[in-house]
Design a protein around this motif. Structure first.
Motif: not given
Length: 194
Positions: A157-165, A175-189
């Motif tokens: 739902t994002c697909y924003t370009g970013f520099f991997d730090k 971002s951590t927000a996207c990471s958290t969303r994806m972790a929650a989605r994986a947990y629910r699945s």
């Protein structure tokens, strides 16, 4: 754009480097989550060039220029998606690389030597110079070892370009927000399938 190898923490760290900001600025003009494409008409491209401080901002921009900018954006996006390990990015990678190889001659670069080193700069003015600056930015990042750190967020739902730090270049989310969303989605699945 500097062509000498420099450590990541030197004068222009890749995470804040103008080169990565320029390329990410282009790929992030694409529509996100139902948003508006920010490169649809000549005025959009002219505004983006001016905002990025690129040549061509004050010249007449045509619909063909907008189409060329979108093609460049799409090719860079597919490469950055491949850097993220996205299947569609890896599948489209050969076509994106071939496209960039085929058109690179349209945007020649020349070396500019000064006390700070050797920089590649566009050989042309106008829109062609603006697009050439994108190739100079890519060459600069490759020389700095930062090219593979340009990625696209794997949150669908994002697909924003970013520099991997991350230290080991293993970042998958912008971002951590996207990471958290994806972790929650994986947990629910996992819970649903258990």
């Amino acid at each position: 754009m500097t062509m000498q190898q420099t450590p990541a923490d030197d004068r222009c760290p890749p995470s804040t480097c103008d080169s990565s900001a320029l390329l990410l600025g282009l790929v992030n003009t694409a529509p996100l989550a139902g948003g508006r494409d920010r490169l649809t008409v000549p005025e959009d491209l002219s505004a983006w060039l001016a905002h990025a401080g690129l040549p061509g901002a004050g010249t007449s921009v045509t619909g063909a220029d907008v189409a060329a900018a979108r093609e460049l954006r799409d090719a860079f996006t597919m490469i950055f998606r491949a850097h993220s390990g996205c299947e569609d990015g890896e599948a489209a990678l050969p076509a994106a690389e071939e496209y960039l190889q085929r058109i690179a001659h349209r945007y020649p670069l020349v070396p500019r030597l000064d006390a700070d080193g050797c920089h590649l700069v566009p050989a042309q003015d106008g829109i062609l110079g603006g697009f050439g600056a994108l190739f100079a930015a890519a060459a600069d990042l490759a020389a700095r070892g930062g090219w593979a750190r340009l990625k696209m967020c794997k949150n669908p739902t994002c697909y924003t370009g970013f520099f991997d730090k991350t230290r080991n270049s293993s970042g998958l989310y912008c971002s951590t927000a996207c990471s958290t969303r994806m972790a929650a989605r994986a947990y629910r699945s996992r819970v649903k399938n258990a």
